[in-house]
Design a protein around this motif. Structure first.
Motif, PDB file in Angstrom:
ATOM      1  N   PHE A 119      10.699   2.147   4.028  1.00 48.65           N
ATOM      2  CA  PHE A 119      10.225   1.225   2.999  1.00 48.65           C
ATOM      3  C   PHE A 119       8.983   0.504   3.514  1.00 48.65           C
ATOM      4  N   PRO A 120       7.849   0.634   2.838  1.00 49.50           N
ATOM      5  CA  PRO A 120       6.709  -0.204   3.190  1.00 49.50           C
ATOM      6  C   PRO A 120       6.993  -1.642   2.814  1.00 49.50           C
ATOM      7  N   ASN A 121       6.595  -2.557   3.687  1.00 52.47           N
ATOM      8  CA  ASN A 121       6.923  -3.963   3.459  1.00 52.47           C
ATOM      9  C   ASN A 121       5.938  -4.818   4.271  1.00 52.47           C
ATOM     10  N   PRO A 122       5.164  -5.700   3.628  1.00 55.92           N
ATOM     11  CA  PRO A 122       4.177  -6.467   4.397  1.00 55.92           C
ATOM     12  C   PRO A 122       4.798  -7.397   5.428  1.00 55.92           C
ATOM     13  N   SER A 123       6.087  -7.712   5.278  1.00 56.89           N
ATOM     14  CA  SER A 123       6.692  -8.618   6.258  1.00 56.89           C
ATOM     15  C   SER A 123       7.534  -7.866   7.290  1.00 56.89           C
ATOM     16  N   CYS A 145       8.848   3.055  -2.546  1.00 58.98           N
ATOM     17  CA  CYS A 145       7.714   2.149  -2.783  1.00 58.98           C
ATOM     18  C   CYS A 145       8.164   0.890  -3.511  1.00 58.98           C
ATOM     19  N   GLY A 146       7.950  -0.241  -2.872  1.00 62.26           N
ATOM     20  CA  GLY A 146       8.246  -1.511  -3.528  1.00 62.26           C
ATOM     21  C   GLY A 146       7.157  -1.870  -4.526  1.00 62.26           C
ATOM     22  N   ARG A 147       7.507  -2.723  -5.461  1.00 61.04           N
ATOM     23  CA  ARG A 147       6.553  -3.323  -6.428  1.00 61.04           C
ATOM     24  C   ARG A 147       7.007  -4.757  -6.668  1.00 61.04           C
ATOM     25  N   TYR A 148       6.285  -5.461  -7.472  1.00 59.56           N
ATOM     26  CA  TYR A 148       6.603  -6.858  -7.836  1.00 59.56           C
ATOM     27  C   TYR A 148       6.685  -7.726  -6.571  1.00 59.56           C
ATOM     28  N   GLU A 149       7.766  -8.526  -6.430  1.00 59.68           N
ATOM     29  CA  GLU A 149       7.917  -9.342  -5.207  1.00 59.68           C
ATOM     30  C   GLU A 149       8.573  -8.535  -4.088  1.00 59.68           C
ATOM     31  N   GLY A 150       8.835  -7.266  -4.355  1.00 58.60           N
ATOM     32  CA  GLY A 150       9.481  -6.417  -3.356  1.00 58.60           C
ATOM     33  C   GLY A 150      10.849  -5.966  -3.838  1.00 58.60           C
ATOM     34  N   TYR A 151      11.610  -5.351  -2.932  1.00 60.40           N
ATOM     35  CA  TYR A 151      12.933  -4.807  -3.263  1.00 60.40           C
ATOM     36  C   TYR A 151      14.018  -5.722  -2.708  1.00 60.40           C
ATOM     37  N   TYR A 169       8.086  -0.858   7.417  1.00 63.63           N
ATOM     38  CA  TYR A 169       6.804  -0.972   8.108  1.00 63.63           C
ATOM     39  C   TYR A 169       5.778  -1.676   7.239  1.00 63.63           C
ATOM     40  N   SER A 170       4.960  -2.485   7.887  1.00 61.17           N
ATOM     41  CA  SER A 170       3.752  -3.015   7.249  1.00 61.17           C
ATOM     42  C   SER A 170       2.579  -2.166   7.698  1.00 61.17           C
ATOM     43  N   ILE A 171       1.596  -1.977   6.814  1.00 56.10           N
ATOM     44  CA  ILE A 171       0.390  -1.260   7.272  1.00 56.10           C
ATOM     45  C   ILE A 171      -0.720  -2.231   7.643  1.00 56.10           C
ATOM     46  N   GLY A 172      -0.490  -3.531   7.527  1.00 57.01           N
ATOM     47  CA  GLY A 172      -1.521  -4.482   7.937  1.00 57.01           C
ATOM     48  C   GLY A 172      -1.234  -5.863   7.386  1.00 57.01           C
ATOM     49  N   ASP A 173      -1.969  -6.822   7.883  1.00 52.46           N
ATOM     50  CA  ASP A 173      -1.719  -8.219   7.518  1.00 52.46           C
ATOM     51  C   ASP A 173      -2.436  -8.592   6.227  1.00 52.46           C
ATOM     52  N   TYR A 174      -2.017  -7.994   5.150  1.00 49.41           N
ATOM     53  CA  TYR A 174      -2.525  -8.292   3.814  1.00 49.41           C
ATOM     54  C   TYR A 174      -1.471  -7.809   2.841  1.00 49.41           C
ATOM     55  N   VAL A 175      -1.561  -8.264   1.585  1.00 50.02           N
ATOM     56  CA  VAL A 175      -0.537  -7.886   0.605  1.00 50.02           C
ATOM     57  C   VAL A 175      -1.156  -7.011  -0.478  1.00 50.02           C
ATOM     58  N   LEU A 176      -0.562  -5.842  -0.673  1.00 50.35           N
ATOM     59  CA  LEU A 176      -0.982  -4.899  -1.716  1.00 50.35           C
ATOM     60  C   LEU A 176      -0.104  -5.111  -2.946  1.00 50.35           C
ATOM     61  N   ASN A 177      -0.491  -4.503  -4.066  1.00 52.07           N
ATOM     62  CA  ASN A 177       0.331  -4.634  -5.276  1.00 52.07           C
ATOM     63  C   ASN A 177       1.630  -3.856  -5.178  1.00 52.07           C
ATOM     64  N   GLY A 178       1.593  -2.762  -4.424  1.00 50.53           N
ATOM     65  CA  GLY A 178       2.785  -1.920  -4.344  1.00 50.53           C
ATOM     66  C   GLY A 178       2.755  -1.065  -3.103  1.00 50.53           C
ATOM     67  N   GLY A 179       3.852  -0.340  -2.885  1.00 50.75           N
ATOM     68  CA  GLY A 179       3.980   0.453  -1.662  1.00 50.75           C
ATOM     69  C   GLY A 179       3.252   1.785  -1.689  1.00 50.75           C
ATOM     70  N   GLU A 180       2.679   2.165  -2.847  1.00 52.27           N
ATOM     71  CA  GLU A 180       2.104   3.508  -2.969  1.00 52.27           C
ATOM     72  C   GLU A 180       0.962   3.752  -1.973  1.00 52.27           C
TER      73      GLU A 180
HETATM   74  N1  SAM Z   1       6.502 -10.697  -1.864  1.00 55.53           N
HETATM   75  C1  SAM Z   1       6.075  -9.820  -0.832  1.00 55.53           C
HETATM   76  C2  SAM Z   1       5.590 -10.625   0.371  1.00 55.53           C
HETATM   77  O1  SAM Z   1       4.977 -11.658   0.175  1.00 55.53           O
HETATM   78  O2  SAM Z   1       5.801 -10.190   1.530  1.00 55.53           O
HETATM   79  C3  SAM Z   1       4.942  -8.924  -1.299  1.00 55.53           C
HETATM   80  C4  SAM Z   1       5.401  -7.845  -2.240  1.00 55.53           C
HETATM   81  S1  SAM Z   1       4.099  -6.714  -2.610  1.00 55.53           S
HETATM   82  C5  SAM Z   1       3.292  -7.509  -3.928  1.00 55.53           C
HETATM   83  C6  SAM Z   1       4.962  -5.400  -3.382  1.00 55.53           C
HETATM   84  C7  SAM Z   1       5.229  -4.200  -2.499  1.00 55.53           C
HETATM   85  O3  SAM Z   1       4.010  -3.683  -2.021  1.00 55.53           O
HETATM   86  C8  SAM Z   1       6.058  -4.439  -1.269  1.00 55.53           C
HETATM   87  O4  SAM Z   1       7.444  -4.436  -1.554  1.00 55.53           O
HETATM   88  C9  SAM Z   1       5.680  -3.265  -0.393  1.00 55.53           C
HETATM   89  O5  SAM Z   1       6.388  -2.105  -0.739  1.00 55.53           O
HETATM   90  C10 SAM Z   1       4.208  -3.057  -0.764  1.00 55.53           C
HETATM   91  N2  SAM Z   1       3.271  -3.672   0.187  1.00 55.53           N
HETATM   92  C11 SAM Z   1       2.410  -4.668  -0.064  1.00 55.53           C
HETATM   93  N3  SAM Z   1       1.665  -4.974   0.996  1.00 55.53           N
HETATM   94  C12 SAM Z   1       2.045  -4.129   1.987  1.00 55.53           C
HETATM   95  C13 SAM Z   1       1.658  -3.966   3.350  1.00 55.53           C
HETATM   96  N4  SAM Z   1       0.726  -4.703   3.908  1.00 55.53           N
HETATM   97  N5  SAM Z   1       2.281  -3.015   4.055  1.00 55.53           N
HETATM   98  C14 SAM Z   1       3.241  -2.247   3.514  1.00 55.53           C
HETATM   99  N6  SAM Z   1       3.660  -2.373   2.215  1.00 55.53           N
HETATM  100  C15 SAM Z   1       3.067  -3.304   1.469  1.00 55.53           C
END
Ligand code: SAM
Length: 297
Positions: A119-123, A145-151, A169-180
Motif C-alpha cells: 500500500f502506498p502511504n505518505p506516512s 492504491c489509496g484515495r481520499y484521506e487514505g484507507y 511505503y511512501s515515495i517521498g515527503d509530499y502528498v499526492l491525490n492517490g496511490g496510482e
Molecule cells: N491523509 C493522508 C495523509 O495526510 O497522510 C493523505 C492521503 S492521500 C491524499 C491519498 C492516497 O494517496 C494515500 O492513501 C496513498 O495511497 C497515496 N499517496 C499520497 N501521497 C503519497 C506518497 N508520498 N507516497 C505514497 N503514497 C502516497
C-alpha cells in the motif's frame, strides 16, 4: 512476475503498456492487471469510502470493499462466521498488531511464491532502491492504491495478522491525490531490476543508490565533445580507463558529499581504497573509524 493493482482509476495503468514495461509484458516477463475496486461494491453508487470515525475532513476508504477484493485476489476463502462478524463490528480485537509496522522484518516466504501486498502511504517508511531490489525477486505483487484521506488502517493490519507480507511505503515527503502515481514509481523501480528486463543488464549495475557503498552516480556526457562551447571533461576523451574510472568515482564521492552526505556516512571505511580516502579527506571527512565522519570546519 504477476502484478495486480487495485485502484478506483484502473485506466491510469494503461501507461504500463508503453516502453520497456510494455516490452516486458509482451515477452511474458511481466503480467500486469489493473482492477477496479468498485467491482467489489454492492450498492448502487459503488461507494468505496465513508466518513472518518472520530470526525474530521474528507473520506476514508472502507475496509469491507477492500477485504472482498483482496480476499479474492489473494486467493483467500471467505472468512469464517466468527471473523466475518468483525467486518461490521470492531475488528481491532481480532487483529494481531504485535509488529505491524516493521517493513524490514524478513519474510522470505513472501518472495518465493506467496504475494506481497503493498500500500502506498505518505506516512509510511520511504521506498528505497534496497526495497526495489528485494521486491524484484517476488513472484507476485499486489498493490492497493489509496484515495481520499487514505484507507482504513485495519486493512494492512488484518492481512498481516493473516500471515501476508504487507508493506506500506511512501515515495517521498509530499502528498499526492492517490496511490496510482506512487505505484507507477515503485513498479518501474522494481521491474527494471528483474533479470531480462533491461536490454543491457550492465546498465543497472553502477547506478545511483545501488549496491553496498551506494553513492549518487557521476555525471554523464555523450558526443559531441564540445557543445555550445561547453566541453566534456578532458579525461573522458583520454582512452585511459583507469583514469576515467577514478575521475568518475571522485565525481560520485564529491556529488554525494554535496547532495546526500548521509550516504557518505553510511559507507564502510574498510571498503574504501586509498584514493577514495584521499578524496573524502579532502572533502572534510575523517575515514579511520567504521564509517566516515564529517569533521567540523
Ligand atoms: N491523509 C493522508 C495523509 O495526510 O497522510 C493523505 C492521503 S492521500 C491524499 C491519498 C492516497 O494517496 C494515500 O492513501 C496513498 O495511497 C497515496 N499517496 C499520497 N501521497 C503519497 C506518497 N508520498 N507516497 C505514497 N503514497 C502516497
Amino acid at each position: 512476475m504477476k502484478i495486480d493493482i487495485v485502484s478506483v482509476f484502473p485506466e491510469y495503468f494503461e501507461v504500463m503498456n508503453l516502453s520497456l514495461m510494455g516490452k516486458a509484458q509482451a515477452k511474458g516477463l511481466l503480467e500486469i492487471k489493473a482492477h477496479n475496486l468498485r467491482d467489489w461494491t454492492h450498492d448502487v453508487h459503488h461507494s468505496v469510502d465513508d466518513t472518518p470515525v472520530g470526525g474530521g475532513a474528507g473520506m476514508v476508504m472502507k475496509p469491507e470493499v477492500w477485504s472482498e477484493c483482496l480476499d479474492e485476489l489473494l486467493g483467500f476463502s471467505r472468512p469464517s462466521a466468527a471473523t466475518a462478524n468483525t467486518d461490521t463490528e470492531t475488528a481491532t480485537d481480532a487483529v494481531d498488531t504485535s509488529d505491524p509496522g516493521d517493513p524490514a522484518a524478513p519474510n522470505s516466504s513472501a518472495l518465493s511464491g506467496t504475494p506481497v501486498l503493498i500500500f502506498p502511504n505518505p506516512s509510511a517508511p520511504l521506498f528505497t532502491q534496497r526495497d526495489a531490489t528485494e521486491l524484484s525477486h517476488a513472484d507476485h505483487l499486489l498493490f492497493g492504491c489509496g484515495r481520499y484521506e487514505g484507507y482504513d488502517a485495519r486493512i494492512p493490519d488484518y492481512y498481516r495478522s493473516q500471515g501476508v507480507d504487507v508493506r506500506e511505503y511512501s515515495i517521498g515527503d509530499y502528498v499526492l491525490n492517490g496511490g496510482e502515481v506512487a505505484v507507477s514509481v515503485m513498479l518501474e523501480a522494481i521491474t527494471r531490476l528483474m533479470p531480462g528486463f533491461m536490454g543491457n543488464p550492465d546498465s543497472i549495475v553502477e547506478e545511483s543508490y545501488t549496491g553496498e557503498g551506494a553513492l549518487l552516480e557521476h555525471r554523464q556526457y555523450t558526443k559531441p565533445a564540445v557543445w555550445r562551447g561547453i566541453s566534456v571533461p578532458e579525461v573522458l576523451l583520454s582512452g585511459n580507463h583507469g583514469k576515467v574510472d577514478r575521475f568518475r568515482r571522485d565525481e560520485a564521492l564529491t556529488r554525494t558529499n554535496e547532495i546526500r552526505p548521509d550516504l557518505i556516512e553510511a559507507l564502510d571505511c574498510k571498503a574504501l581504497d586509498k584514493a577514495d580516502r584521499k578524496t573524502l579527506m579532502a572533502l572534510g571527512w575523517e575515514v579511520s573509524a567504521t564509517h566516515p565522519r564529517k569533521l567540523d570546519r
